[in-house]
Design an enzyme around this catalytic site. Structure first.
Site, short mmCIF file in Angstrom:
data_model
loop_
_atom_site.label_atom_id
_atom_site.label_comp_id
_atom_site.label_asym_id
_atom_site.label_seq_id
_atom_site.Cartn_x
_atom_site.Cartn_y
_atom_site.Cartn_z
N ASP A 558 0.86 -1.18 0.00
CA ASP A 558 0.00 0.00 0.00
C ASP A 558 0.90 1.24 0.00
O ASP A 558 2.11 1.15 0.26
CB ASP A 558 -0.90 -0.03 1.23
CG ASP A 558 -1.80 1.18 1.31
OD1 ASP A 558 -2.31 1.61 0.27
OD2 ASP A 558 -1.99 1.71 2.43
N ASP A 1109 -5.14 5.96 -4.18
CA ASP A 1109 -4.91 7.37 -4.46
C ASP A 1109 -4.85 7.63 -5.96
O ASP A 1109 -4.88 6.72 -6.79
CB ASP A 1109 -3.60 7.83 -3.80
CG ASP A 1109 -3.72 9.23 -3.24
OD1 ASP A 1109 -4.55 10.00 -3.77
OD2 ASP A 1109 -3.01 9.57 -2.28
N ARG A 1195 -6.07 4.09 -7.77
CA ARG A 1195 -7.53 4.11 -7.71
C ARG A 1195 -8.11 2.70 -7.61
O ARG A 1195 -9.14 2.39 -8.21
CB ARG A 1195 -8.10 4.82 -8.94
CG ARG A 1195 -7.90 6.32 -8.96
CD ARG A 1195 -8.67 6.98 -7.85
NE ARG A 1195 -8.63 8.43 -7.94
CZ ARG A 1195 -9.12 9.23 -7.00
NH1 ARG A 1195 -9.65 8.71 -5.91
NH2 ARG A 1195 -9.06 10.53 -7.12
#
Length: 1666
Positions: A558, A1109, A1195
């Site tokens: 992540d 993000d 995303r």
């Protein structure tokens, strides 16, 4: 259809559910009511999209439902109630089934649970609980379960897991055969009882691990929130319960006409935040309630910084215009706050106390699903005018999900719509995570299958021998004492199988569990993986897959909170063509960060407090950032107290006024950091780019406030303070602990804006207040120590930022400029450049810069390819000719390091020709370590040359930067901050240097020069991974502005295409702008992330970044953390690509050909969703992913992250995948990977709770994998090999002995000893090697990550290695048994019966196994190895003495008298045991020596190299960052040391252990200065320790000795020593040759001289090795 397929279809057709025929009929009946909402201020296009389209186009609706018939049929199958058997299986296996409602979930919005509107959705059976239409039962509770088992599913899942281990299944079968009467010769229950016991132990350990997860779940479920309840017995005269619904609505609307904006009615505040009024007048109370007790339909009150406990429909907030800001980092990984707002109609009704107490409405929402980005529902309100129901659309902007945090909003009221496992975040998690098993278990299963075949084979062989012996002896009556009796075929075969089944160790798995428990403890006790800031140690939550930590091939990480620190910093900026660096020293080691404290908030949200007090920055720090000379200058600079408190990533508190001292300390720290990096990389310090700091900028502005550059610089800083939507809130003196009104809280929707506002404040422009469109800016024109000036700027209009515009603008009326309006814009570089007044010039300059950048990247890529070819040539030059030197990149994850192979070849050649001192192979290791940094240095040289070339072109074009004329000397302005003597000394040199750095006025006014330099700055900032923004401005006449403002206001109130009109009208004024400057914001990485990723890449591990993000943010972080290089080929896949499969095939071919130096694939969640619907595209995409170097997925939803991990895991079954994250959105990814790592970070503990292993920082992953992972893999592999080796060696002697017993099945060993072989006499050696084996030192593994390929490629445990061990064991068994029979059995005169034969065999095998395991196979021999051998062998001797006492009745083996009275007294017996034990060990040593001499492995090579002092020094320096805590933190003396000190009465630790006196405070951080690591007599901390021990201080001199970071003292190795030793070796070799010639020809030789030379050389060698 599978459950996953239904989920995907469900997520892609949410609209179908909401507009199926049932709901469509309702819409058509009320279509007239829907159109009335135009009067409420909604956009017509939104309404048509969501509601009126089915009404206007009825024929298309039928086609729509026709297309979805198949899906509806599939869903209807799931809607049928499952059968009883299915329900039982679901309960046992913890499975859930997706069921769907006909037209959505209907939930009444009503606080009174006794009202008829609420009761009609309840059931009499369950009273006031709302009923789920799908199950006719209440909605599920709000408790969540992240554990793997339930009380019902544990047993069936664990039985499956246990019997998936082939050994358990095999022993279950053997135990069944053993319990058949008459078949077993070893007892009836001797297998089944231990098997059940061992399985119970394994299951108990798994149950304990899961029980710990349940405890963490309970902690989560027992958190408290504020529940809003209405007392149903409460009576009020004004608001009676007998009021009709219409009258309730009328009263609410009347009271809300003014109170919705927070005003009061008369003198009474009726806003919903008046909780006392709610309680006294309406009987509505707010009580704390546990999260797990929340139910659908409950009203909850959320405060600022509260976590959202369930999926909630917003009812009302006290934010401006009903808005609230939500942080969703834990949900989707996005750092920007999301703007959520309640439906306007709901907000009107519920914003007052009466409206909230008497709200009566209904909402219809979609069924629970995995889609985080879309939500559909309808709100039904009763119109009091005509008593009809009006419908309004509800979207994702009106709902907040569990896992979010309320930010910048004080009070939010919402209604629970989804609870527990039906919330969005839990739907994206894996409901039934798979039971993880190590890849090594498959190899063990194959080995066990092979051993089963061996057992069956030797059993049949024994049966054949038995038949042949019977024919020869029994049938011919030679063995007359057997009376020609036979047991039969089946009993005989089964008896052999039962006798030989112990070749497969029954206790293999349970012993492995014991070993893994110890391995887990060693990981948890590792101080180098302890994160002191959060008091977090490494926490293993499972021991099943420990060895897989050493076999990882893919890492899925992540971004937010895992790689980054959730903090944005204003890092660099460019003004008028000159670049500046902004450092306030927030996060440097040894800086004020060391004084960070924690301030709790409502929900335990942490606030980082960084103090800038002069007592901190001027105090003595361990690193001494501010030298003495610098401190003298600093004493003359203002030093007010200032601190910055970060709360999350959306707000901060800035206390105190700005300070030049903090800027100066930041500048000095940054200079030292650059020098250290230059020394580490081997470059010259002068080559480091000399970029000026913001401290230098402020000094120049204060010295020359009226020059052109100073005016432009101040205007740029003013633009930073104006162009934002940040809200400042002044903190009163009582709240700010004595601070004055300089203490301000800043709240922003974006952390980027927060960083820019903070940067403006650091530079002297303080955003002081915002009130009614007036923004107050506080400035310090006369210095930070003088009185400030307040200026009011009227904010006329905002043109908001969105993903389409990629910019924002603000129109401001500036003081002293009444006739015009200032427009300031900031945005992406390409967007701003095309809107400049000289946009054509800007585009041309951008093209020139792109061409220059492209040429530079091509040169860098060619350099990398050339070096790769060079390494391939060295590594493979001895192999067969190759058609191409390029290796196929699709097998890059399965190949060894080229650098490692080249080094191995180099060392092997030098080993053959080495004629000098053993210390001399240092040249090879130097070359290997330099190869790693050589590429980076050459790449930096290419970049430096490119920039120098560009600078030369600028000099030729624009001329040199002429020093500006000093029109005025205003240095007296700085007297308050810098004394006159300092100004006199620095004005001549520093001021001239600054003026030359800035440039002349002519250059500053040259648009072409400014554009070129600004675009160059953008390129430089972007290469560093910084997020760049361009600022521009223009002045607008009042008349022109008023005209535009009227158009813009009409666009904002338009009912048709409002968003498009706002963008269009807004862009009309954003033209002909003037470039103002460039800013660069750093999304701050965690400490050591970039270095860790670089080492991970060198280890051959492919790392991916999966984030929710934005794409631009993800790519910037990729550059900053070295996931993407400057020369990387970045391939972006989007849904707009025409032929995406062809594009992927072309990239795949290029990757195969090796023409790309480094390839990174970037994909977003939308494209990935498209691939999910097309299996062909997904297959091509996954194949491409395995070929490229890295993948960035942006995303991505949590389920998509898990999908990516699962696809890679399924594509390559042999590869081990690891997922690491810190938020709830990472749980599914963590559970899908083979190994799940959770970071106990700022996003919470959700990921940590569901992970397999928990750590505090990403950088700890290096030691977890490279050290502990490798050790666990080595230990487990050697444990398995040693276990099978000893079992085969021992029990194969039984087969050999059958030759002498007519294959009757007689045992060579006494039964009691036989049963204790594994337990007492050979358990310790395999346990020790499984717990404590270390093939290489940690510093070697951390400095040379290429060695990790040993486990990644499974080179430590293969079928080939196993067969080699089996052959050795079989040969040793044959040698021992036959020699025993020959030496003792045929020649013994004392006792040659079975008992002494068995004792000799037993003794030799026990001694051999202990010696081999502890002294041959175990490389780190220590006191534990000696104790183990002593206990095992000594225990066997004691056992032989004690056995006659224990087993007195054994007449077959003559146990009572044989050893003590007969063969035990015979010296021949002991000699036989000694020979049989020593001979196999000798043969093994000879074999190992031969093997390591001619075919050395990487372990053999580096095990020798790391013993050399000079090499060890380089290795320790390379691993200092990872090992620093264990080396530098104080250690408590162990228990033995404490008792020793008490007995001997000596000082603890300081006088005895040199390790604690060698590292001074200066050397702890300045790790690259080797000379600083020696004993410093001038340092009090060092000399004090040495003075306590006179022997040490007199014996060791710092000129001759130096101390390594680990504390080891070594002798300095100079070149003269090397030459002398080399000459001595040459002379020695010559003397040896001369001596041989003399002996050959009979000449006399001077032995005395030779002995003197040899004596001198030996003494010299001893001195060096001391």
């Amino acid at each position: 259809m599978s459950q996953d397929d239904v989920k995907r279809k469900r997520a892609s057709s949410l609209r179908t559910q909401m507009f199926n025929k049932h709901l469509y009929n309702k819409f058509t009946n009320n279509s007239n009511n829907i159109t009335e909402e135009n009067n409420q201020g909604y956009e017509l296009n939104d309404i048509e999209e969501n509601e009126t389209e089915p009404t206007n186009l009825p024929p298309m609706v039928d086609e729509l439902f026709e297309d979805d018939e198949e899906e509806v049929d599939d869903l209807e199958d799931n809607d049928k109630p499952p059968r009883m058997i299915t329900q039982i299986l679901d309960l046992l296996l913890n499975r859930t089934r997706e069921m769907h409602t006909k037209d959505g979930r209907h939930i009444p919005i009503c606080l009174d649970h006794l009202s008829p509107e609420f009761v009609k959705y309840c059931s009499k059976k369950y009273k006031s609980l709302l009923i789920d239409e799908r199950t006719d039962r209440p909605y599920i509770c709000n408790s969540i379960t992240s554990s793997r088992y339930t009380l019902y599913s544990f047993l069936p899942k664990q039985l499956y897991a246990q019997f998936s281990k082939l050994a358990n299944s095999y022993f279950l079968l053997v135990s069944i055969l053993q319990m058949i009467p008459g078949w077993s010769t070893t007892g009836t229950y001797t297998t089944i009882i231990p098997l059940l016991a061992f399985m119970a132990i394994s299951m108990a350990r798994e149950a304990w691990d899961d029980f710990c997860r349940h405890l963490l779940d309970k902690e989560e479920n027992r958190k408290l929130c504020n529940l809003i309840k209405k007392d149903t017995t409460f009576k009020n005269e004004r608001f009676s319960s007998t009021l009709t619904d219409a009258s309730r609505t009328n009263i609410a609307s009347k009271n809300d006409s003014n109170s919705s904006s927070g005003e009061s009615v008369g003198s009474l505040n009726t806003y919903f935040t008046n909780f006392e009024l709610l309680k006294t007048r309406h009987g509505v109370d707010i009580t704390p309630e546990k999260w797990k007790n929340l139910k659908v339909g409950d009203f909850i009150l959320l405060k600022q910084d509260d976590w959202v406990p369930a999926d909630v429909l917003l009812l009302t907030t006290d934010g401006q215009n009903g808005e609230s800001y939500i942080e969703t980092m834990a949900l989707d990984g996005e750092t920007n706050l999301k703007n959520k707002h309640p439906h306007p109609e709901l907000h009107k009704l519920t914003s007052s106390t009466s409206g909230l107490a008497h709200i009566n409405a209904q909402v219809t929402v979609e069924d629970p699903n995995v889609d985080l980005y879309n939500f559909e529902g309808n709100l039904e309100l009763l119109d009091s005018k005509n008593n009809t129901v009006k419908k309004y659309p509800v979207g994702s902007d009106n709902v907040i999900y569990r896992g979010s945090i309320i930010r910048n909003t004080k009070n939010v009221i919402g209604m629970v719509i989804f609870t527990g496992e039906e919330t969005k975040i839990r739907k994206n998690a894996l409901r039934n995570p798979r039971i993880k098993s190590p890849k090594l278990q498959k190899d063990i299963n194959l080995i066990i299958a092979f051993m089963v075949i061996i057992v069956i084979f030797i059993s049949l062989f024994s049966f054949l021998g038995h038949n042949l012996a019977n024919k020869k002896s029994i049938d011919n009556n030679q063995a007359w004492y057997l009376y020609e009796q036979d047991a039969g075929v089946a009993p005989t075969i089964m008896s052999f199988i039962i006798m030989y089944n112990t070749m497969i160790p029954l206790s293999l798995y349970v012993t492995m569990e014991i070993i893994k428990v110890m391995q887990s403890k060693l990981m948890a006790w590792d101080i180098d993986m302890f994160y002191a800031e959060t008091n977090t140690a490494c926490e293993p939550r499972t021991a099943t897959i420990l060895e897989e930590l050493g076999q990882v091939s893919y890492i899925f990480s992540d971004k937010t909170g895992t790689l980054t620190d959730n903090k944005m910093l204003f890092k660099k900026f460019s003004i008028c063509g000159s670049s500046w660096e902004h450092n306030v020293d927030e996060d440097s080691k040894g800086s004020p960060k060391d004084s960070v404290s924690k301030v709790p908030s409502n929900q335990s949200t942490e606030i980082d407090i960084i103090s800038y007090d002069e007592s901190v920055i001027l105090g003595k720090t361990p690193r001494e950032y501010v030298c003495d000379s610098a401190r003298k200058n600093l004493n003359t600079i203002d030093q007010p107290r200032a601190s910055v408190d970060y709360k999350g990533n959306s707000s901060l508190r800035y206390a105190g006024r700005p300070s030049l001292s903090s800027l100066y300390v930041g500048k000095r720290n940054n200079e030292i950091k650059k020098e250290e990096e230059a020394l580490k990389s081997g470059t010259q310090i002068e080559s480091v780019e000399d970029i000026k700091s913001s401290f230098d900028l402020l000094r120049f502005i204060q010295l020359h406030p009226s020059c052109l550059f100073s005016k432009k610089a101040k205007f740029f800083i003013l633009a930073l303070a104006l162009c934002h939507t940040c809200i400042p809130k002044q903190i009163s003196e009582s709240k700010s602990e004595g601070h004055n009104n300089d203490t301000i809280d800043y709240e922003a929707a974006s952390p980027d804006e927060l960083a820019l506002v903070k940067g403006a404040r650091d530079l002297g422009f303080v955003v002081f207040n915002r009130s009614a469109g007036i923004l107050t800016i506080k400035t310090y024109p006369n210095g930070f120590s003088e009185d400030p000036i307040l200026e009011d700027y009227e904010i006329l209009n905002y043109i908001e930022f969105n993903s389409k515009r990629k910019r924002m603008s603000v129109a401001v009326r500036v003081p002293n400029e009444p006739g015009k309006v200032l427009l300031v814009s900031k945005g992406a570089d390409n967007v701003i450049l095309e809107r400049l007044h000289n946009n054509e010039l800007a585009q041309r300059k951008m093209e020139e810069m792109n061409n220059n950048t492209g040429e530079r990247k091509e040169n860098e890529a060619e350099l990398v390819l050339q070096q790769r070819k060079s390494l391939e040539y060295i590594a493979y030059e001895d192999e067969a000719p190759r058609t191409s030197l390029r290796l196929k990149r699709n097998i890059s994850a399965g190949r060894d390091s080229l650098s490692l192979q080249a080094m191995r070849k180099s060392l092997s050649r030098k080993a053959v020709n080495q004629m000098t001192d053993p210390e001399m192979p240092i040249g090879s290791i130097d070359q290997f370590l330099s190869n790693v940094n050589r590429t980076n240095q050459e790449l930096e040289n290419i970049m430096t040359q490119s920039r120098k070339s560009l600078h030369r072109q600028q000099l030729e074009k624009y001329g040199p930067r002429l020093s500006m004329d000093q029109r005025e000397n205003e240095s007296h302005k700085l007297v308050s901050e810098i004394n006159s003597s300092t100004v006199e000394n620095t004005n001549n040199d520093d001021d001239n240097e600054m003026q030359e750095y800035i440039g002349s006025d002519e250059l500053i006014l040259n648009d072409e020069y400014i554009l070129e330099r600004s675009i160059q700055a953008i390129d430089e900032f972007s290469t560093e991974g910084l997020r760049t923004l361009l600022y521009s401005y223009k002045w607008i006449d009042n008349k022109d502005y008023e005209t535009w403002s009227e158009e813009y206001q009409n666009a904002k109130t338009s009912l048709v295409n409002r968003k498009a009109l706002i963008d269009e009208i807004g862009s009309h004024i954003e033209n002909d702008m003037v470039l103002l400057g460039v800013t660069a914001i750093e999304d701050m990485l965690q400490e050591g992330v970039a270095e860790s990723i670089e080492k991970i890449r060198r280890a051959g591990i492919k790392m991916w970044m999966l984030t929710g993000d934005k794409r631009e943010t993800a790519i910037n972080i990729g550059y900053s953390c070295k996931l993407i290089y400057d020369y990387s080929t970045v391939v972006i896949l989007t849904t707009s690509d025409e032929n995406i499969i062809s594009k992927m095939n072309v990239i795949s071919q290029e990757a195969d050909s090796g023409n790309m130096a480094h390839c990174v694939l970037v994909i977003d969640g939308g494209t990935l969703a498209m691939f999910e619907q097309n299996p062909t595209c997904m297959a091509v995409f996954i194949e491409l992913c395995t070929k490229v170097d890295s993948v960035v997925c942006c995303r991505a939803s949590p389920s998509q992250k898990a999908l990516m991990v699962s696809n890679i895991r399924n594509a390559d079954k042999s590869a081990v995948t690891l997922a690491i994250g810190d938020g709830a959105n990472d749980i599914a990814m963590i559970q899908s990977a083979d190994i799940g790592i959770g970071i106990a970070g700022k996003e919470g503990l959700q990921a940590s709770r569901s992970s397999d292993y928990s750590i505090g920082q990403f950088r700890f992953l290096l030691k977890l994998l490279f050290v502990h992972g490798r050790y666990n893999y080595i230990r487990t592999g050697k444990f398995i090999l040693c276990t099978f080796y000893k079992e085969l060696t021992f029990y194969l002697t039984q087969l050999i002995f059958q030759r002498y017993t007519l294959f009757s099945g007689s045992s060579l060993y006494e039964p009691w000893s036989l049963s204790m072989f594994n337990t007492l006499f050979t358990s310790l050696p395999v346990l020790c090697i499984g717990m404590f084996e270390k093939d290489l030192k940690p510093v070697t593994l951390l400095t040379i990550p290429e060695l990790y390929s040993y486990g990644r490629l499974s080179q430590g445990f293969t079928v080939k290695i196993f067969i080699e061990w089996i052959i050795q064991g079989a040969l040793i068994s044959v040698v021992i048994t036959f020699l025993n029979i020959i030496i003792w059995g045929l020649t013994s005169l004392t006792d040659n019966s079975m008992y002494p034969l068995g004792v000799v065999n037993f003794t030799a095998i026990v001694a051999m196994i202990n010696m081999k395991a502890q002294f041959i196979e175990m490389r780190n021999r220590n006191w534990i190895a000696f104790v183990s051998v002593t206990l095992s062998c000594g225990g066997w001797l004691i056992w032989m003495v004690a056995l006659p006492v224990i087993n007195k009745s054994d007449g077959i083996y003559d146990v009572p008298y044989g050893f003590i009275h007969h063969f035990g007294r015979d010296i021949t017996f002991w000699c036989t045991c000694f020979i049989l034990a020593l001979l196999p060990i000798t043969l093994d040593i000879v074999y190992q020596t031969f093997k390591r001499t001619f075919w050395p492995s990487d372990v053999d090579i580096f095990a020798e190299l790391e013993k050399k002092d000079e090499i060890r020094k380089k290795l320790e320096l390379g691993a200092f960052n990872e090992m620093r805590q264990g080396w530098t933190w104080p250690h408590d003396p162990n228990s033995i040391q404490r008792y020793k000190d008490k007995i001997v009465h000596k000082d603890i630790l300081e006088t005895e252990n040199v390790k604690n006196v060698v590292i001074t405070s200066d050397s702890q951080d300045n790790i690259f200065d080797v000379d600083s690591l020696v004993i410093d007599d001038t340092n009090p901390s060092t000399t004090g320790s040495l003075e306590t021990n006179g022997k040490l201080s007199s014996k060791y001199s710092q000129d001759d000795y130096e101390i390594l970071p680990s504390g080891k003292m070594i002798k300095r190795f100079s070149k003269s020593d090397s030459d002398m030793i080399q000459d001595s070796h040459i002379s020695l070799q010559a003397d040896k040759i001369k001596d041989k010639i003399s002996k050959k020809f009979g000449f006399k030789n001077n032995k005395e001289t030779d002995e003197d030379i040899e004596h001198i050389v030996q003494e010299r060698m001893k001195d060096l090795e001391a």
